[in-house]
Design an enzyme around this catalytic site. Structure first.
Site, PDB file in Angstrom:
ATOM      1  CB  CYS A  63       9.335  -5.879  12.717  1.00  0.00           C
ATOM      2  SG  CYS A  63       9.839  -7.286  11.740  1.00  0.00           S
ATOM      3  NE  ARG A 112       4.290  -2.878  14.828  1.00  0.00           N
ATOM      4  CZ  ARG A 112       4.315  -1.844  14.004  1.00  0.00           C
ATOM      5  NH1 ARG A 112       3.472  -0.851  14.179  1.00  0.00           N
ATOM      6  NH2 ARG A 112       5.175  -1.776  13.018  1.00  0.00           N
ATOM      7  CD1 TRP A 127       5.476  -9.740   9.192  1.00  0.00           C
ATOM      8  CD2 TRP A 127       4.146 -10.967  10.492  1.00  0.00           C
ATOM      9  NE1 TRP A 127       4.494 -10.279   8.400  1.00  0.00           N
ATOM     10  CE2 TRP A 127       3.661 -11.033   9.163  1.00  0.00           C
ATOM     11  CE3 TRP A 127       3.460 -11.673  11.489  1.00  0.00           C
ATOM     12  CZ2 TRP A 127       2.531 -11.770   8.812  1.00  0.00           C
ATOM     13  CZ3 TRP A 127       2.328 -12.406  11.119  1.00  0.00           C
ATOM     14  CH2 TRP A 127       1.877 -12.446   9.803  1.00  0.00           C
ATOM     15  CG  ASN A 184       8.984  -2.243  11.117  1.00  0.00           C
ATOM     16  OD1 ASN A 184       8.704  -3.111  10.296  1.00  0.00           O
ATOM     17  ND2 ASN A 184       8.137  -1.306  11.503  1.00  0.00           N
ATOM     18  N   GLY A 185      11.093  -3.376   8.543  1.00  0.00           N
ATOM     19  CA  GLY A 185      11.057  -3.011   7.121  1.00  0.00           C
ATOM     20  C   GLY A 185      11.688  -4.117   6.301  1.00  0.00           C
ATOM     21  CD  GLU A 209     -12.394 -10.469  -1.927  1.00  0.00           C
ATOM     22  OE1 GLU A 209     -12.802 -11.628  -1.974  1.00  0.00           O
ATOM     23  OE2 GLU A 209     -11.909  -9.965  -0.902  1.00  0.00           O
ATOM     24  CE  LYS A 254     -13.444  -9.048   2.263  1.00  0.00           C
ATOM     25  NZ  LYS A 254     -12.491  -9.871   1.605  1.00  0.00           N
ATOM     26  CD  GLU A 285     -15.462 -11.403   4.732  1.00  0.00           C
ATOM     27  OE1 GLU A 285     -15.088 -12.313   5.486  1.00  0.00           O
ATOM     28  OE2 GLU A 285     -14.767 -10.963   3.799  1.00  0.00           O
ATOM     29  CG  HIS A 298     -28.266 -16.939 -19.688  1.00  0.00           C
ATOM     30  ND1 HIS A 298     -28.802 -17.487 -20.822  1.00  0.00           N
ATOM     31  CD2 HIS A 298     -27.266 -16.118 -20.104  1.00  0.00           C
ATOM     32  CE1 HIS A 298     -28.146 -17.044 -21.890  1.00  0.00           C
ATOM     33  NE2 HIS A 298     -27.210 -16.195 -21.473  1.00  0.00           N
ATOM     34  CE  LYS A 314      -6.920 -12.330   8.778  1.00  0.00           C
ATOM     35  NZ  LYS A 314      -7.568 -11.715   7.594  1.00  0.00           N
TER      36      LYS A 314
END
Ligand code: F6R
Length: 613
Positions: free
Chosen positions: A2, A27, A74, A100-101, A486, A490, A493, A509, A608
């Site tokens: 927000c 935002r 948001w 906001n929060g 992961e 990162k 990409e 192996h 995205k």
């Protein structure tokens, strides 16, 4: 996330508020609104959708007031809708607030207010604030806001207007950003500097538990106890683009740094205390029919794509360790075509930051048709996944703008820990005392995550030494293997480096044939029972000429003689390490990307949100 804005001065407020809100669009938001003190009283206009919707709504009327607040929402509590948009007002419509929060105790406060005759209009957590201010209002708006602050728990940046005090805006904050701007024609509030730059570069940052009273010609600051405070005025040098990124060079860097807060926001509201024992417990009210998970024949399927799938792999270890329940983890695009064996006794955890990934949605619908229960973990309220799932657990990470997922991943993990621990307790695998101890450990994670950023310079230097390595392998066992995957994703990409993850025991192996003097091996070593094995694996790759970085805990020196370099994480229980151990590798990938001249926010060939198959 927000965004809030406000203006009090000599100019008509509406165009200034709309203009400032536009500067906060980056935002992310799903609805917008304003409240203005006009000559006929408080006027509130709000609409779901883009700001152009609000502009169209306002086009036909001239609101003459010179005092107003505005908001881009948001969604967190309650889907995106006109009603759930801010500003929210008290019952009489005299007081308007933007927030906001997250108000963590909103449910309790809502019950209490309803008992005192308040009828709520929205599903938001924020609306309680307007009603509480009204409840405490006794002719002094500042006092009423202070009393409200004393009753709300969680995070907030607030802007408050009242017809009874038309010469002022009250602003307050705790754990959400808020800045005051001093313009030529009046004063401003905003969640973030970009909203102010067209009007001023002179600002004051409000600190936690502080309030500001804005008048047209000056601003006063107070502590939560009502004592006046002197605040510094800062001059902003940033341009608009830098300001949108909060002064960080890229959204990815900003979002990595937001992880301690995102973790706090996702974890804290869900840890409660049992009234009788005082022990910690997990509030899982978001998951319908959680008791059903107790069934002997229950199985869990976790289905997702990319980074969210890696969170799912960690999830498998978590559920199996803490709840002793069998888990299958699937890549959504594989699951949907493999004619899976699942049915009504199964529980599906579908993980997706965006809630819009095409393969993930298709897999979810397939599971739903088999009668299975669908629990979504997503970051976007109102997303397709959140609307179609039986239950939704939101990651309260705020919008993720950079293509590479960072804060979504760590918050997805935190949700998985909370579900698994609760399930472990209701299935009788962990006692209430153990649950309390584990939750206490989870509460420490955000601060431990913040500590990792002390190593940022060290990681940057490490990246400078190794960014041109053509082969980077990540290896580990159990949780560390999942984090290796992961980390490799990162790095590939955003830096376009060929990187792979290996279960350390698998090296001999086959993959060890690839190791030579051009190879960097990052060895995750957070599983204490397997340290000796990891030490041997490191020696094996070193013997073939690899450079080895070990990532372990602060209190461990086992690898100091083996690895070329060692990076040490704050000490937490082994099983909770994934929420920390990924962070150095996110940073490493980021700095390699920069050093290779790439744009880490917009890596080539990637989007995205992957809404096509
Ligand atoms: C990697 C990344 C992607 C996403 C994947 C799923 O950094 O961001 O691998 O994790 O495309 O996206 P969501 O979580 O939106 O379903």
């Amino acid at each position: 996330m927000c965004g809030i804005v406000g203006y009090i001065g000599t100019e008509v407020a509406t165009p200034l508020l709309l203009d400032s809100l536009k500067k906060l669009e980056y935002r992310g938001y799903d609805s917008a609104g304003i409240a203005v003190l006009a000559h006929e009283g408080l006027v509130v206009r709000k609409a779901k959708g883009r700001l152009t919707k609000l502009e169209q709504l306002l086009a036909s009327e001239a609101i003459d007031g010179t005092v107003g607040i505005g908001h881009t929402r948001w969604a967190t509590h309650g889907e995106p809708s006109d009603i759930n948009s801010h500003p929210h007002t008290d019952v009489s419509g005299n007081i308007a607030i933007v927030h906001n929060g997250i108000i963590e105790n909103h449910a309790k406060l809502r019950d209490w207010l309803e008992k005192h005759g308040v009828t709520f209009r929205s599903q938001t957590d924020s609306e309680v604030i307007a009603h509480l201010i009204d409840f405490h209002y006794n002719g002094d708006l500042l006092q009423a806001v202070r009393e409200t602050m004393a009753r709300i728990e969680g995070s907030y940046a607030l802007g408050v207007l009242s017809e009874d005090a038309p010469d002022r805006i009250i602003a307050a904050r705790k754990d959400s950003p808020l800045v005051i701007g001093y313009g030529k024609t009046g004063n401003y509030i905003a969640s973030d500097v970009p909203a102010l730059l067209a009007h001023t570069r002179e600002v004051t940052y409000i600190d936690d538990y502080e309030l500001a009273v804005l008048f047209a010609d000056h601003v006063e600051f107070y502590t939560e106890d009502g004592d006046p405070v002197q605040k510094e005025i800062c001059h902003i040098e940033w341009d608009v683009e830098a300001a949108e990124k909060g002064g960080y060079e890229h959204f990815m860097l900003k979002e990595m740094h937001e992880q301690p807060k995102a973790l706090t926001d996702t974890i804290r509201p869900r840890i409660i205390r049992d009234e009788s024992s005082g022990l910690r417990n997990v509030d899982m009210h978001e998951v319908k029919d959680f008791e059903r998970w107790k069934a002997e024949d229950s199985r869990i399927f976790i289905v997702a794509c990319g980074t969210a799938w890696h969170a799912g792999i960690v999830g498998k270890y978590i559920f199996e360790q803490f709840a002793r329940i069998p888990v299958e983890v699937d890549i959504a695009s594989e699951f949907r075509y493999r004619n899976p064996l699942c049915g009504k006794n199964d529980i599906f955890i579908i993980i997706s930051q965006s809630g819009e990934t095409a393969d993930t949605l298709a897999a979810m619908r397939l599971a739903k048709r088999s009668g299975a229960e669908i629990v979504a973990i997503t970051n976007v309220v109102g997303s397709t996944l959140s609307r179609e799932a039986d239950s939704v657990l939101y990651t309260w990470a705020g919008p993720e703008i950079a293509v590479a997922s960072t804060k979504a991943f760590t918050t997805q993990l935190s949700c998985l820990y909370l579900i698994a621990l609760k399930l472990g307790n209701i299935r009788g695998v962990i006692s209430h005392q153990q649950l309390d101890e584990h939750l206490k450990e989870i509460e420490r994670i955000p601060a431990a995550a913040a500590k990792i950023f002390d190593m940022e310079d060290e990681l940057q230097r490490f990246a400078a030494r190794h960014f041109n390595k053509t082969k980077v392998f990540f290896m580990g066992r159990l949780f560390d293997y999942a984090i290796s995957m992961e980390s490799a994703l990162k790095l590939k990409e955003i830096s376009y480096t060929h990187s792979e993850a290996f279960a350390a025991g698998e090296l001999k192996h086959g993959p060890i044939a690839l190791v030579d003097t051009s190879t960097l091996v990052v060895a995750f070593c957070t599983q204490r029972a397997l340290f000796e094995k990891m030490d041997s694996n490191m020696k094996e790759v070193k013997a073939r000429g690899a450079t080895v970085l070990a990532i372990t805990f602060d209190d461990v020196d086992t690898f100091d003689g083996t690895a070329d370099e060692t990076l040490k994480l704050p000490v937490v229980l082994d099983q909770f390490s994934p929420m920390l151990s990924i962070i150095p590798c996110q940073l490493y990938a980021y700095y390699c990307s920069i050093l290779r001249g790439n744009d880490p926010d917009k890596p080539r060939n990637l989007a995205k949100s992957v809404t096509v198959e």
